[in-house]
Design an enzyme around this catalytic site. Structure first.
Site, PDB file in Angstrom:
ATOM      1  N   ASP A 459       3.841   6.223   6.003  1.00 25.56           N
ATOM      2  CA  ASP A 459       2.874   6.941   5.178  1.00 25.56           C
ATOM      3  C   ASP A 459       1.786   7.557   6.043  1.00 25.56           C
ATOM      4  O   ASP A 459       1.586   7.178   7.211  1.00 25.56           O
ATOM      5  CB  ASP A 459       2.258   5.988   4.146  1.00 25.56           C
ATOM      6  CG  ASP A 459       2.007   6.652   2.805  1.00 25.56           C
ATOM      7  OD1 ASP A 459       1.848   7.884   2.778  1.00 25.56           O
ATOM      8  OD2 ASP A 459       1.964   5.937   1.791  1.00 25.56           O
ATOM      9  N   ASP A 523       4.104  11.270  -4.965  1.00 28.59           N
ATOM     10  CA  ASP A 523       3.753   9.954  -5.494  1.00 28.59           C
ATOM     11  C   ASP A 523       3.940   9.884  -7.007  1.00 28.59           C
ATOM     12  O   ASP A 523       3.810   8.810  -7.594  1.00 28.59           O
ATOM     13  CB  ASP A 523       2.294   9.619  -5.160  1.00 28.59           C
ATOM     14  CG  ASP A 523       2.131   9.057  -3.761  1.00 28.59           C
ATOM     15  OD1 ASP A 523       3.138   8.634  -3.171  1.00 28.59           O
ATOM     16  OD2 ASP A 523       0.988   9.038  -3.259  1.00 28.59           O
TER      17      ASP A 523
END
Length: 729
Positions: A459, A523
């Site tokens: 990430d 997301d």
């Protein structure tokens, strides 16, 4: 000097050297094997203009009176100060061609500058270009920009690019091409949620399956610009460049700077042709994650069914809970179990711990081994979330090495020094600092060496604003250092796959995809949002590289509630998985979920090797898309399609929809796959007294009939979908 002529898969590139510079005569449709002399192409010279013909150069330059953006901007720094040799007159010095690859050298001897351009026209028609500028002078030369551009034909009158935000990435926007410059700038220090994955110019009303399209993509994960530039005489070029900060690239004598690759595709049959060119390039890479040998491609590892723990448990890491989740996942047929954020020291929320890449002994007294053993003993791979490029101020590493934290000035880490504003309570670790880079490499490498980890979800949860090293702008060097971190970890641990996640979909480009095995598109797991996000991500990136998960019944990011069938059909056209506490899925819903996992396994070879097909439907309440096998064998699935209700329709019934992309003369059987009357979601999917006849009994027709006449579609409720397959006869 003879012109350079490259041809592949219906695309050709023609470059003339008659003007003394490399002039792009044509980039577009294949011109055939015989070319005429090019002298008759010399255009007129008008009044009130330069008294010479202005070429559309591979490197547009003011010295040829190009009045648009010059490709090279920079200046020489001498003992008398900066600003010298600000305008180059590059002329061709060499051309080397072999097959569909060429290198063109151009130089300005007086300015002491040379530029080498490498070009490759790949098998599927994707063109790859990059420039290298070299300082041949005796004093430093500052590069402010080196752009890579290509001309488009005069009938390209519309421009398509993409924009977005967090949880709404890659949405299309269109406009007319007009005189002037349309620029999309990314100053995020990463690709960006709002970045355009592609810049496409096309003929009037070009669509999924019709119209001529010229498209470019810049393979770079840092600051960048993409643009369309139309000058006063009507000519248009499209292209892109790295957006360099102040004095980021100063070339000492003999040094060079190489641009990111610009990938360019032409299609004479709409956007699906652009996708085919990109997909062909991706799938031809020797390191590409390939589907099974039954597709006719080289044997490889199928994309495993994933369960990610984030929306199941968030930061609540408990071994017993996670083993229960692993049990439930294995029972459903999951093949990869990924432990998300929260496993390392001090990480009970997002305020602390980033940078301390040690397993938290208070939560995991025996390390991660008990969970890893539980996962692998159930036949699943184990994956782990990391965010190596970031740091919390509340961390041991920040306290020990404040000088490793990125700031706008050389003294930013000292007491009273100014740091950039926090973003998700975190800062950026300075990978340009060799000690910081080595620390991050050592910690991640130790995790991989000390644990049976097959997969990293990597990430990067913030923009790199005010990004500097030792008081100077350093996004360029930070991006290269991050690339080197990926590269060296892959060399040290070649069996580990890596996902590029960046607050979801903020680092999606071919630069990062050269180093990773998939991207996380967003997301947002809301299936309605994902329909658009995945469609436009898939314009460039093939589905086997796009993570696509079934989220909870009610989306955590939008609060929308969707049936399992809609969520699952959406997820099937990607690298399928779940991000959901599946322990609570019981009864008929669990049976349905297990069946859907089986459907993905049954069809993933096709989805991950087939040609993309997106129907052009006048009624935008619906979408119809799918994948078609390149060469289906009789009796096998030739195509898999989804028809999707996006919103309510003004028409009472959807009517017939053409099913494109099939062999016109071949016969096929079409039949519904999911949901069918035995499935729990069937009654919610449609509002109709009677379904169309083929939905119950199937249909047999040739590809021409299916494309031109089509099939009457059922009365889909909004935010529902139907999956159907086409079998070759």
């Amino acid at each position: 000097m003879d012109p350079l002529y490259l041809r592949s898969a219906g695309t050709s590139l023609l470059i003339s050297f008659d003007s003394g510079e490399a002039e792009v005569i044509h980039w577009g449709a294949d011109l055939g094997s015989e070319l005429p002399g090019l002298g008759f192409l010399a255009g007129p010279i008008g009044h009130s203009s330069v008294d010479a013909r202005v070429p559309s150069g591979l490197l547009p330059q003011a010295s040829s009176s190009w009045r648009g953006r010059p490709a090279l901007r920079g200046h020489r720094i001498t003992g008398n100060g900066p600003g010298f040799d600000f305008s180059t007159r590059l002329r061709v010095t060499s051309v080397h061609a072999e097959g569909r690859t060429a290198t063109i050298g151009q130089a300005d001897i007086d300015a002491g500058i040379s530029v080498s351009t490498s070009l490759t026209l790949h098998d599927g028609g994707l063109l790859e270009l990059r420039h290298t500028v070299t300082n041949d002078g005796t004093t430093p030369f500052q590069v402010d920009e080196l752009a890579t551009v290509l001309p488009v034909a005069p009938d390209a009158v519309e421009l398509l690019d993409l924009t977005g935000r967090w949880c709404r990435e890659r949405h299309p926007q269109r406009q007319r091409i007009q005189q002037g410059t349309w620029v999309r700038t990314g100053r995020h220090g990463r690709t960006g949620h709002d970045s355009s994955l592609i810049f496409a110019a096309g003929t009037e009303g070009f669509g999924n399956r019709h119209g001529k399209v010229w498209a470019t993509h810049l393979a770079w994960s840092g600051n960048h610009e993409q643009f369309a530039d139309t000058i006063g005489d009507g000519r248009t070029v499209i292209g892109g460049s790295e957006l360099l900060g102040p004095a980021e690239v100063i070339l000492e004598p003999g040094a060079g700077y190489t641009t990111p690759a610009l990938f360019a595709a032409y299609s004479g049959h709409g956007l699906d042709g652009i996708s085919e060119a990109f997909y062909s390039w991706f799938r031809a890479r020797p390191h590409h994650v390939l589907p099974a040998a039954s597709t006719g491609l080289p044997a490889g590892k199928p994309r495993p069914v994933v369960l990610n723990t984030w929306e199941a448990v968030y930061f609540d890491h408990n071994l017993d809970t996670l083993i229960e989740l692993a049990d439930s996942a294995a029972d459903l047929g999951v093949e990869r179990f990924v432990l998300d954020d929260g496993w390392f020291r001090g990480r009970r929320d997002d305020h602390a711990g980033l940078g301390d890449w040690y397993v938290d002994e208070t939560v995991w007294p025996d390390g991660l081994t008990p969970l890893i053993d539980a996962v692998t003993s159930r036949g699943m791979e184990f994956g782990l979330w990391v965010e190596p490029e970031m740091v919390n101020m509340d961390s041991d590493v920040a306290r020990a090495h404040p000088e490793w934290i990125v700031g706008p000035s050389a003294a930013a880490h000292k007491d009273g020094g100014r740091l950039p504003l926090e973003w998700r309570n975190q800062h950026v670790i300075d990978l340009v600092n060799p000690e910081a880079w080595q620390y991050v490499f050592d910690r991640i490498s130790a995790l991989l060496s000390g644990n049976n980890i097959s997969y990293l979800k990597w990430d990067q949860n913030r923009d790199l604003v005010e990004h500097g090293h030792a008081g100077r702008a350093s996004v360029h060097e930070q991006t290269l250092a991050a690339y080197r971190l990926f590269d060296e970890l892959r060399k040290a641990h070649p069996g580990v796959e890596i996902e590029s996640c960046s607050s979801g979909g903020a680092r999606v480009d071919l630069g990062i995809l050269e180093r990773t095995d998939r991207i996380w598109a967003s997301d947002c797991n809301d299936a309605l949002e994902r329909q658009t996000i995945q469609r436009w991500t898939g314009l460039v990136v093939p589905p086997e590289l796009v993570g696509s998960h079934i989220g909870p019944t009610t989306s955590h990011t939008t609060a929308r509630t969707h049936d399992l069938s809609f969520r699952a059909i959406t997820a099937l056209f990607g690298h399928f998985g779940m991000e959901w506490d599946v322990r609570g899925v019981q009864g008929k819903e669990r049976e349905e979920l297990r069946r859907l996992v089986g459907l993905y396994k049954e069809h993933r070879d096709l989805v991950h090797s087939g040609l993309p097909v997106h129907a052009d439907i006048a009624n935008d309440a619906f979408q119809l898309y799918g994948v078609v096998a390149p060469a289906p064998v009789e009796g096998t699935t030739a195509a898999l399609f989804a028809v999707v209700g996006m919103r309510t329709s003004a028409a009472e019934t959807p009517g017939r929809m053409g099913v494109p992309g099939l062999d016109a003369e071949r016969s096929y059987r079409v039949e519904a796959v999911f949901p069918t009357p035995v499935d729990a979601d069937y009654a919610h999917t449609f509002t109709q007294v009677q379904p169309p006849a083929w939905l119950a009994g199937g249909a047999v027709a040739n590809g021409r009939f299916l494309a031109e006449v089509g099939l009457p579609m059922p009365m889909l409720n909004p935010e529902h979908a139907l999956l159907f397959k086409v079998t070759a006869l």
